[in-house]
Write an enzyme that holds these catalytic residues in place. Sequence first.
Site, PDB file in Angstrom:
ATOM      1  N   ARG A  53     -50.995 -25.287 111.005  1.00  0.00           N
ATOM      2  CA  ARG A  53     -49.942 -24.312 110.667  1.00  0.00           C
ATOM      3  C   ARG A  53     -50.275 -23.457 109.458  1.00  0.00           C
ATOM      4  O   ARG A  53     -49.972 -22.265 109.463  1.00  0.00           O
ATOM      5  CB  ARG A  53     -48.571 -24.979 110.565  1.00  0.00           C
ATOM      6  CG  ARG A  53     -48.222 -25.627 109.301  1.00  0.00           C
ATOM      7  CD  ARG A  53     -47.416 -26.869 109.526  1.00  0.00           C
ATOM      8  NE  ARG A  53     -48.246 -27.904 110.116  1.00  0.00           N
ATOM      9  CZ  ARG A  53     -48.032 -28.473 111.294  1.00  0.00           C
ATOM     10  NH1 ARG A  53     -47.019 -28.122 112.024  1.00  0.00           N
ATOM     11  NH2 ARG A  53     -48.843 -29.402 111.742  1.00  0.00           N
ATOM     12  N   THR A  54     -50.885 -24.003 108.442  1.00  0.00           N
ATOM     13  CA  THR A  54     -51.108 -23.182 107.237  1.00  0.00           C
ATOM     14  C   THR A  54     -52.094 -22.043 107.546  1.00  0.00           C
ATOM     15  O   THR A  54     -51.865 -20.893 107.195  1.00  0.00           O
ATOM     16  CB  THR A  54     -51.618 -24.052 106.068  1.00  0.00           C
ATOM     17  OG1 THR A  54     -50.669 -25.084 105.850  1.00  0.00           O
ATOM     18  CG2 THR A  54     -51.766 -23.252 104.795  1.00  0.00           C
ATOM     19  N   LYS A  82     -74.935 -26.474 104.310  1.00  0.00           N
ATOM     20  CA  LYS A  82     -76.329 -26.327 103.866  1.00  0.00           C
ATOM     21  C   LYS A  82     -76.447 -26.564 102.360  1.00  0.00           C
ATOM     22  O   LYS A  82     -77.494 -26.392 101.778  1.00  0.00           O
ATOM     23  CB  LYS A  82     -76.830 -24.912 104.175  1.00  0.00           C
ATOM     24  CG  LYS A  82     -76.789 -24.544 105.629  1.00  0.00           C
ATOM     25  CD  LYS A  82     -77.312 -23.123 105.799  1.00  0.00           C
ATOM     26  CE  LYS A  82     -77.105 -22.631 107.217  1.00  0.00           C
ATOM     27  NZ  LYS A  82     -77.293 -21.183 107.329  1.00  0.00           N
ATOM     28  N   ARG A 103     -58.679 -23.360 101.809  1.00  0.00           N
ATOM     29  CA  ARG A 103     -58.233 -24.764 101.743  1.00  0.00           C
ATOM     30  C   ARG A 103     -59.479 -25.618 101.556  1.00  0.00           C
ATOM     31  O   ARG A 103     -60.476 -25.429 102.273  1.00  0.00           O
ATOM     32  CB  ARG A 103     -57.502 -25.164 103.017  1.00  0.00           C
ATOM     33  CG  ARG A 103     -57.289 -26.659 103.082  1.00  0.00           C
ATOM     34  CD  ARG A 103     -56.367 -27.083 104.182  1.00  0.00           C
ATOM     35  NE  ARG A 103     -54.991 -26.755 103.874  1.00  0.00           N
ATOM     36  CZ  ARG A 103     -53.943 -27.248 104.525  1.00  0.00           C
ATOM     37  NH1 ARG A 103     -54.144 -28.093 105.520  1.00  0.00           N
ATOM     38  NH2 ARG A 103     -52.727 -26.925 104.207  1.00  0.00           N
ATOM     39  N   HIS A 131     -50.408 -27.027  96.527  1.00  0.00           N
ATOM     40  CA  HIS A 131     -50.296 -26.281  97.789  1.00  0.00           C
ATOM     41  C   HIS A 131     -49.209 -25.220  97.603  1.00  0.00           C
ATOM     42  O   HIS A 131     -48.122 -25.299  98.161  1.00  0.00           O
ATOM     43  CB  HIS A 131     -49.912 -27.272  98.898  1.00  0.00           C
ATOM     44  CG  HIS A 131     -50.036 -26.746 100.285  1.00  0.00           C
ATOM     45  ND1 HIS A 131     -50.203 -25.408 100.580  1.00  0.00           N
ATOM     46  CD2 HIS A 131     -49.994 -27.384 101.482  1.00  0.00           C
ATOM     47  CE1 HIS A 131     -50.271 -25.264 101.894  1.00  0.00           C
ATOM     48  NE2 HIS A 131     -50.144 -26.441 102.464  1.00  0.00           N
TER      49      HIS A 131
END
Length: 359
Positions: A53-54, A82, A103, A131
């Site tokens: 959802r975010t 990498k 995120r 958040h």
Amino acid sequence: MYKRDLVSITDYSLDELEALWTLADDIENHPRRYKSSCNNLKLATLFYEPSTRTRLSHESAMIELGGNVIGFSDAKASSASKGETVADTMKVMSCFADIIAIRHNLEGAAMVAAENSRVPVINAGDGGHSHPTQTLTDLYTIRKNFGRLDNLRIGFCGDLKYGRTVHSLIEAMLRYENVSFVMIAPDELKLPKGLKNNIIDAGAEFVETACLEDALPELDILYMTRIQRERFSDLSVYDRLAGTYILDKEKMQKAKEKMIVMHPLPRVDEISTDVDDDPRIQFFEQVMCGKIIRRALILDLIERGSEEPIRRWEDIDAEGECTNPKCITHHERGLKPKYKRSSNGSLLCAYCDCKIKNE
Ligand code: NCD
């Protein structure tokens, strides 16, 4: 680099938040006025941690503003696999996009991202730390329901240790008058000490309990959370705690008629589906609020392109490592520690707000 970011909810002053609610209301009432506001602009979503959802909420918000979306939804699909640092990834990605939502599993990663980006950065969750866009969503939902953000009693229930949405919402609610807090959690999942001290230092009323039924009748808002399985180093502890709290029809009878139940989602088993048709349940409304407020945020940050960025650290002549093993300072090559002071004077890591060793 002149631009504003949203790394922490306190990056926005109360007046700036007020302006954001006004913009969000206008977007909701007149969506057509805003459908081309971000024409030819790109949002990059850099998601190193799972999300549905975010990420999609940010992406759909940008598309509804007429903009485009690029990015990745899995760290394995990025150059992090990498060995690229967050700083380098940001220096590169900010050449491609006009605004970036990130995120990351490491705490403080969003601050590193903001410091190395030419364009505004939105913290879409940094480990268990914070958040802020979920907090904007939560504040906007509370304001819609009560018409205010002050004079409220809010109960947080479940995983208060790892729940970053809880941490950010507490930080935000502490800035409003006469908000009292009830923390409902088993011993193992209690609120981190630093945050508890912040509440006490702010002079807000604060109660800790392990019993949901006892706390319920007094609450205006019940903020339920999932127990965050992925953040436990010992899964046997998770197994023991899973299912500690389940909100069901019977418990809802103890709550005020005007109380609302919020949840950042996803829910696991902490709210029984048999309460979903109770009008006090607000978590699907929260999702709608999230999309509107993210449209307002994207627009606002893009328009603030020439503002002085927020400074999140202080010039303190100190040495010492952060005590938080999940802090980005222990994982990112070439990152120098930055410090700040808490309200009671202790030395903190500016990236993740945790204490500094030997202080
Ligand atoms: C939360 C998160 O990712 O922190 N969800 C969300 O963003 N809406 C809560 C969770 O994962 O439990």
